[in-house]
Design a protein around this motif. Structure first.
Motif, PDB file in Angstrom:
ATOM      1  N   GLN A   1       0.829  -1.262  -0.024  1.00 29.05           N
ATOM      2  CA  GLN A   1       0.028   0.085   0.106  1.00 29.05           C
ATOM      3  C   GLN A   1       0.689   1.437   0.029  1.00 29.05           C
ATOM      4  N   GLY A   2       1.824   1.180   0.933  1.00 29.04           N
ATOM      5  CA  GLY A   2       2.949   2.591   0.804  1.00 29.04           C
ATOM      6  C   GLY A   2       3.563   2.662  -0.340  1.00 29.04           C
ATOM      7  N   ARG A   3       4.157   1.612  -0.951  1.00 27.55           N
ATOM      8  CA  ARG A   3       4.957   1.619  -2.327  1.00 27.55           C
ATOM      9  C   ARG A   3       3.998   2.004  -3.303  1.00 27.55           C
ATOM     10  N   ALA A   4       2.968   1.604  -3.354  1.00 26.17           N
ATOM     11  CA  ALA A   4       2.116   1.910  -4.610  1.00 26.17           C
ATOM     12  C   ALA A   4       1.442   3.218  -4.654  1.00 26.17           C
ATOM     13  N   LYS A   5       1.307   3.712  -3.442  1.00 31.82           N
ATOM     14  CA  LYS A   5       1.019   4.958  -3.235  1.00 31.82           C
ATOM     15  C   LYS A   5       2.212   6.142  -3.922  1.00 31.82           C
ATOM     16  N   GLU A   6       3.542   5.820  -3.442  1.00 33.97           N
ATOM     17  CA  GLU A   6       4.359   6.345  -3.889  1.00 33.97           C
ATOM     18  C   GLU A   6       4.819   6.296  -5.425  1.00 33.97           C
ATOM     19  N   VAL A   7       4.685   5.058  -5.977  1.00 36.38           N
ATOM     20  CA  VAL A   7       4.790   4.752  -7.512  1.00 36.38           C
ATOM     21  C   VAL A   7       3.679   5.660  -8.233  1.00 36.38           C
TER      22      VAL A   7
END
Length: 300
Positions: free
Chosen positions: A65-71
């Motif tokens: 979830q955190g990485r997807a938001k960053e991407v």
């Protein structure tokens, strides 16, 4: 891994339910389930824990979830920077319910006149929801009222406005030339629910004056507060912006004598997101429009 899979996953994570997420995304639930299934196959482990009526994130899902938001944020900022011509683009604006209907219409009209090719999207929600949306990049700027507890967000004060006492027209205090705080210390109040910061502004002011308002009714809409006052359910305090739009003769507004309750209106945005020329133009319009709002300090 496809970008749509990440978007779909984030929507399911936000809604906690496949059916609601599918509705928000405008796709069928089976298609959404297949997309999430392919994502989990590629990762090699589940990202969602499925229950009968809801879903929750696994440990892998929380990381994703955190990485997807960053991407997705990086991608959105990159595309925005590529096409940034200062005229075309989308501005996502948020405001709390006690500001949105009174401040946004004039602001959006002014900006649309100067930037007709821009697209404006409005979201109305509570302070906490809008702060999170700003931090996550879901909205570009929020119009809120102090106090605000937020890290890593830029906060710019726009103006201060008075909160006016609102009474039914037959109330004994209407005939008084000067209304003191002591005149209302035993009168029941109609306030907005606890999720609305306006009630916090009112209660905080009263406590600073060693006065604790008695709340007999709470509601979720400013218009309902005004109507309940008209029906003699109690009194309340209403922002000047709302009073200016109220043409009803079923309510009377008065300033308090001495110390007067106020609230401070602010603009909030995430300075770590790409700030387009169009976004800077919008913030300049917000500042200019806020400056044109006449601050009435006497009895209206």
């Amino acid at each position: 891994m496809e970008l749509d899979q990440l978007r779909y996953f984030l929507q399911v994570a936000a809604d906690g339910n496949f059916t609601r997420a599918a509705e928000h995304l405008g796709i069928s639930q089976p298609a959404l389930s297949r997309s999430i299934g392919r994502l989990e196959e590629e990762i090699g482990q589940p990202v969602l824990q499925r229950q009968s009526k809801c879903v929750s994130l696994t440990d892998a899902g929380k990381l994703l979830q955190g990485r997807a938001k960053e991407v997705l944020s990086i991608l959105e900022d990159t595309l925005a920077e590529i096409v940034d011509d200062g005229q075309v683009g989308r501005i996502r604006v948020g405001a709390i319910p006690t500001i949105a209907p009174f401040f946004l219409p004039g602001l959006l009209r002014r900006f649309a006149e100067d930037y007709p090719q821009a697209t404006l999207v409005v979201q109305e929600a509570t302070t906490d929801e809008l702060l999170k949306a700003c931090a996550d990049g879901v909205i570009d700027v929020a119009i809120l009222a102090l106090p605000i507890q937020a890290k890593y967000l830029e906060i710019e004060e726009l103006f201060e406005e008075e909160l006016l006492l609102v009474l039914p027209p037959n109330h004994p205090l209407v005939s008084k030339q000067s209304i003191e705080l002591s005149d209302i210390d035993q009168i029941p109040f109609v306030l907005l629910g606890e999720a609305h910061c306006l009630s916090d502004n009112i209660v905080s002011f009263c406590r600073k004056q060693s006065f604790h308002p008695v709340s007999v009714e709470r509601t979720s809409q400013m218009a309902t507060v005004q109507e309940l006052v008209s029906l003699d359910h109690g009194i309340s305090m209403i922002p000047m912006m709302a009073r200016r739009l109220d043409q009803s003769e079923r309510r009377v507004y008065r300033s308090l004598n001495g110390a007067r309750p106020t609230r401070t209106i602010v603009a909030v945005w995430n300075p770590y997101r790409f700030q387009s020329r169009l976004m800077e133009a919008f913030r300049n319009t917000v500042r200019a429009y806020a400056g044109t709002i006449e601050q009435v300090t006497g009895t209206p």
